[in-house]
Scaffold this active site. Sequence first.
Site, PDB file in Angstrom:
ATOM      1  N   GLY A  45       0.839  -1.187   0.000  1.00 43.43           N
ATOM      2  CA  GLY A  45       0.000   0.000   0.000  1.00 43.43           C
ATOM      3  C   GLY A  45       0.873   1.235   0.000  1.00 43.43           C
ATOM      4  O   GLY A  45       2.040   1.206  -0.383  1.00 43.43           O
ATOM      5  N   GLY A  47       3.306   4.060   1.056  1.00 42.25           N
ATOM      6  CA  GLY A  47       4.423   4.208   1.984  1.00 42.25           C
ATOM      7  C   GLY A  47       5.060   2.883   2.341  1.00 42.25           C
ATOM      8  O   GLY A  47       4.949   1.904   1.620  1.00 42.25           O
ATOM      9  N   HIS A  63       9.316  -4.951  -3.931  1.00 38.28           N
ATOM     10  CA  HIS A  63       8.709  -4.156  -5.006  1.00 38.28           C
ATOM     11  C   HIS A  63       9.036  -2.674  -4.824  1.00 38.28           C
ATOM     12  O   HIS A  63       9.406  -1.991  -5.783  1.00 38.28           O
ATOM     13  CB  HIS A  63       7.194  -4.391  -5.011  1.00 38.28           C
ATOM     14  CG  HIS A  63       6.472  -3.738  -6.122  1.00 38.28           C
ATOM     15  ND1 HIS A  63       5.629  -2.667  -5.914  1.00 38.28           N
ATOM     16  CD2 HIS A  63       6.446  -3.994  -7.453  1.00 38.28           C
ATOM     17  CE1 HIS A  63       5.118  -2.304  -7.084  1.00 38.28           C
ATOM     18  NE2 HIS A  63       5.591  -3.088  -8.030  1.00 38.28           N
ATOM     19  N   ASP A  64       8.926  -2.180  -3.591  1.00 34.04           N
ATOM     20  CA  ASP A  64       9.283  -0.779  -3.316  1.00 34.04           C
ATOM     21  C   ASP A  64      10.754  -0.526  -3.646  1.00 34.04           C
ATOM     22  O   ASP A  64      11.105   0.511  -4.223  1.00 34.04           O
ATOM     23  CB  ASP A  64       9.021  -0.424  -1.848  1.00 34.04           C
ATOM     24  CG  ASP A  64       7.549  -0.307  -1.499  1.00 34.04           C
ATOM     25  OD1 ASP A  64       6.698  -0.425  -2.411  1.00 34.04           O
ATOM     26  OD2 ASP A  64       7.244  -0.109  -0.311  1.00 34.04           O
ATOM     27  N   ASP A 105       6.780  -5.038 -11.367  1.00 31.09           N
ATOM     28  CA  ASP A 105       5.408  -5.469 -11.101  1.00 31.09           C
ATOM     29  C   ASP A 105       5.249  -6.969 -11.316  1.00 31.09           C
ATOM     30  O   ASP A 105       4.585  -7.657 -10.533  1.00 31.09           O
ATOM     31  CB  ASP A 105       4.427  -4.701 -11.984  1.00 31.09           C
ATOM     32  CG  ASP A 105       4.277  -3.242 -11.575  1.00 31.09           C
ATOM     33  OD1 ASP A 105       4.875  -2.826 -10.557  1.00 31.09           O
ATOM     34  OD2 ASP A 105       3.550  -2.512 -12.279  1.00 31.09           O
TER      35      ASP A 105
END
Length: 138
Positions: A45, A47, A63-64, A105
């Site tokens: 989500g 942050g 992923h971040d 992704d």
Amino acid sequence: MRTLWIMAVLLVGVKGHLMQFENMIKKVTGRSGIWWYGSYGCYCGKGGEGRPQDPSDRCCFVHDCCYGKVTGCDPKDDFYIYSSENGDIVCGDDDLCKKEVCECDKAAAICFRDNMDTYQNKYWFYPASNCKEESEPC
């Protein structure tokens, strides 16, 4: 009614390619990314801080980190090109940056699929106040 409100709140922040990411997650896992991962653990989500709470949350952490390495485009806004061939996601874009976003992704969607059995409801809408441990490096 509460479910509809939650879905509306989650959809408000979805822009550009994030809907592509949602569609990719759904194709790979059979689950809605917004519903299952839109607010999960410390990293899924908006942050992210602290330590990932489980393997599913770690998918979001990685992923971040992947997004953080992309330069030359906006990972959350720019559209990319991908297709599904024999059940596999194939990222295909002449723009290297957009292709990298697609690969980030794709890796996350596959990670979610491979860790579906680790998903724990207790981390759904997990309070950010519980994510204060020192974060590990990417």
